[in-house]
Design a protein around this motif. Structure first.
Motif, mmCIF file in Angstrom:
data_model
loop_
_atom_site.group_PDB
_atom_site.id
_atom_site.type_symbol
_atom_site.label_atom_id
_atom_site.label_comp_id
_atom_site.label_asym_id
_atom_site.label_seq_id
_atom_site.Cartn_x
_atom_site.Cartn_y
_atom_site.Cartn_z
ATOM 1 N N MET A 41 0.883 -1.296 -0.112
ATOM 2 C CA MET A 41 0.266 0.105 0.099
ATOM 3 C C MET A 41 0.938 1.128 0.021
ATOM 4 O O MET A 41 0.638 2.300 -0.749
ATOM 5 N N ILE A 42 1.959 1.165 0.858
ATOM 6 C CA ILE A 42 2.711 2.396 0.907
ATOM 7 C C ILE A 42 3.369 2.542 -0.566
ATOM 8 O O ILE A 42 3.788 3.807 -1.025
ATOM 9 N N ASP A 43 3.934 1.322 -1.335
ATOM 10 C CA ASP A 43 4.672 1.753 -2.611
ATOM 11 C C ASP A 43 3.292 2.219 -3.751
ATOM 12 O O ASP A 43 3.959 3.135 -4.441
ATOM 13 N N GLU A 44 2.274 2.015 -3.535
ATOM 14 C CA GLU A 44 1.093 2.433 -4.490
ATOM 15 C C GLU A 44 1.210 4.142 -3.941
ATOM 16 O O GLU A 44 0.976 4.885 -4.920
ATOM 17 N N LEU A 45 1.003 4.410 -2.744
ATOM 18 C CA LEU A 45 0.768 5.680 -2.420
ATOM 19 C C LEU A 45 2.093 6.681 -2.716
ATOM 20 O O LEU A 45 1.857 7.775 -3.191
ATOM 21 N N ASP A 46 3.251 6.121 -2.674
ATOM 22 C CA ASP A 46 4.618 6.662 -3.258
ATOM 23 C C ASP A 46 4.066 7.003 -4.678
ATOM 24 O O ASP A 46 4.505 8.244 -5.060
ATOM 25 N N LYS A 47 3.714 5.959 -5.566
ATOM 26 C CA LYS A 47 3.638 6.446 -6.792
ATOM 27 C C LYS A 47 2.595 7.363 -6.770
ATOM 28 O O LYS A 47 2.899 8.370 -7.911
ATOM 29 N N GLN A 48 1.438 7.344 -6.373
ATOM 30 C CA GLN A 48 0.402 8.436 -6.441
ATOM 31 C C GLN A 48 1.126 9.855 -5.902
ATOM 32 O O GLN A 48 0.829 10.894 -6.724
ATOM 33 N N VAL A 49 1.976 9.844 -5.119
ATOM 34 C CA VAL A 49 2.615 11.205 -4.742
ATOM 35 C C VAL A 49 3.493 11.520 -5.694
ATOM 36 O O VAL A 49 3.510 12.909 -5.980
ATOM 37 N N GLU A 50 4.268 10.683 -6.482
ATOM 38 C CA GLU A 50 5.124 11.065 -7.519
ATOM 39 C C GLU A 50 4.312 11.568 -8.719
ATOM 40 O O GLU A 50 4.743 12.652 -9.362
ATOM 41 N N VAL A 51 3.267 11.158 -8.999
ATOM 42 C CA VAL A 51 2.538 11.574 -10.045
ATOM 43 C C VAL A 51 2.013 12.891 -9.814
ATOM 44 O O VAL A 51 2.055 13.841 -10.671
ATOM 45 N N LEU A 52 1.319 13.114 -8.582
ATOM 46 C CA LEU A 52 1.000 14.334 -8.169
ATOM 47 C C LEU A 52 1.778 15.543 -8.209
ATOM 48 O O LEU A 52 1.976 16.678 -8.556
ATOM 49 N N GLU A 53 3.151 15.223 -7.683
ATOM 50 C CA GLU A 53 4.327 15.863 -7.748
ATOM 51 C C GLU A 53 4.668 16.647 -9.194
ATOM 52 O O GLU A 53 5.023 17.713 -9.365
ATOM 53 N N GLY A 54 4.781 15.638 -9.977
ATOM 54 C CA GLY A 54 4.818 15.787 -11.380
ATOM 55 C C GLY A 54 3.903 16.828 -12.004
ATOM 56 O O GLY A 54 4.149 17.842 -12.789
ATOM 57 N N ARG A 55 2.759 16.417 -11.621
ATOM 58 C CA ARG A 55 1.540 17.535 -12.036
ATOM 59 C C ARG A 55 1.823 18.971 -11.378
ATOM 60 O O ARG A 55 1.682 19.931 -12.306
ATOM 61 N N ILE A 56 2.195 18.948 -10.250
ATOM 62 C CA ILE A 56 2.272 20.447 -9.645
ATOM 63 C C ILE A 56 3.523 21.006 -10.307
ATOM 64 O O ILE A 56 3.677 22.184 -10.673
ATOM 65 N N GLU A 57 4.656 20.267 -10.551
ATOM 66 C CA GLU A 57 5.888 20.831 -11.231
ATOM 67 C C GLU A 57 5.389 21.336 -12.529
ATOM 68 O O GLU A 57 5.629 22.356 -13.055
ATOM 69 N N ASP A 58 4.454 20.695 -13.395
ATOM 70 C CA ASP A 58 4.081 21.066 -14.674
ATOM 71 C C ASP A 58 3.358 22.188 -14.752
ATOM 72 O O ASP A 58 3.580 23.390 -15.692
ATOM 73 N N ARG A 59 2.600 22.508 -13.678
ATOM 74 C CA ARG A 59 1.776 23.584 -13.410
ATOM 75 C C ARG A 59 2.520 24.736 -13.061
ATOM 76 O O ARG A 59 2.144 25.767 -13.738
ATOM 77 N N VAL A 60 3.543 24.584 -12.162
ATOM 78 C CA VAL A 60 4.333 25.606 -11.893
ATOM 79 C C VAL A 60 5.234 26.193 -13.076
ATOM 80 O O VAL A 60 5.288 27.377 -13.464
ATOM 81 N N LEU A 61 5.732 25.275 -13.853
ATOM 82 C CA LEU A 61 6.419 25.565 -15.103
ATOM 83 C C LEU A 61 5.460 26.468 -16.135
ATOM 84 O O LEU A 61 6.176 27.263 -16.892
ATOM 85 N N GLU A 62 4.191 26.382 -16.033
ATOM 86 C CA GLU A 62 3.465 26.827 -16.917
ATOM 87 C C GLU A 62 3.041 28.218 -16.493
ATOM 88 O O GLU A 62 2.625 29.303 -17.256
ATOM 89 N N SER A 63 3.151 28.495 -15.125
ATOM 90 C CA SER A 63 2.875 29.827 -14.602
ATOM 91 C C SER A 63 3.736 30.971 -14.638
ATOM 92 O O SER A 63 4.797 30.645 -14.041
ATOM 93 N N PRO A 64 3.578 32.009 -15.288
ATOM 94 C CA PRO A 64 4.619 33.198 -15.254
ATOM 95 C C PRO A 64 5.094 33.625 -13.857
ATOM 96 O O PRO A 64 5.875 34.116 -13.502
ATOM 97 N N ALA A 65 3.623 33.874 -13.068
ATOM 98 C CA ALA A 65 3.880 34.279 -11.525
ATOM 99 C C ALA A 65 4.767 33.439 -10.842
ATOM 100 O O ALA A 65 5.604 33.840 -10.097
ATOM 101 N N ALA A 66 4.592 31.904 -10.896
ATOM 102 C CA ALA A 66 5.715 31.059 -10.192
ATOM 103 C C ALA A 66 6.750 31.102 -10.763
ATOM 104 O O ALA A 66 7.927 30.905 -9.869
ATOM 105 N N GLN A 67 6.991 31.361 -12.054
ATOM 106 C CA GLN A 67 8.477 31.355 -12.743
ATOM 107 C C GLN A 67 9.135 32.582 -12.209
ATOM 108 O O GLN A 67 10.263 32.537 -11.842
#
Length: 92
Positions: A1-27
């Motif tokens: 279960m922990i491995d599955e949650l770790d994978k989900q966290v990685e996916v979400l962190e990737g999505r956050i990173e993508d959004r940050v890279l899209e935002s001029p304010a965040a840049q």
């Protein structure tokens, strides 16, 4: 279960990173020493549309980052950040 949650966290962190890279304010925030992608994402999410604030002082006050200052005569004591942000950080 922990491995599955770790994978989900990685996916979400990737999505956050993508959004940050899209935002001029965040840049722009990423140019500040000590502000990484996570902090930039939180600041952008907290403030929303920055144009709704007329001055930088309004932004600081809204975020609760204004220091408490006690003055009496010639004495001036600077305290920690205001209770507004401390209360928000404490949660429900």
């Amino acid at each position: 279960m922990i491995d599955e949650l770790d994978k989900q966290v990685e996916v979400l962190e990737g999505r956050i990173e993508d959004r940050v890279l899209e935002s001029p304010a965040a840049q722009l925030l990423l140019t500040i020493p000590g502000v990484g992608q996570t902090k930039a994402a939180v600041i952008v999410a907290e403030l929303g549309e920055i144009e709704r604030f007329d001055t930088h002082k309004e932004v600081v006050s809204y975020a609760g980052l204004d220091p408490v200052v006690h003055q009496s005569g010639e004495t001036e004591i600077h305290g920690s950040i205001s209770k507004r942000v401390q209360a928000r950080c404490a949660g429900p």
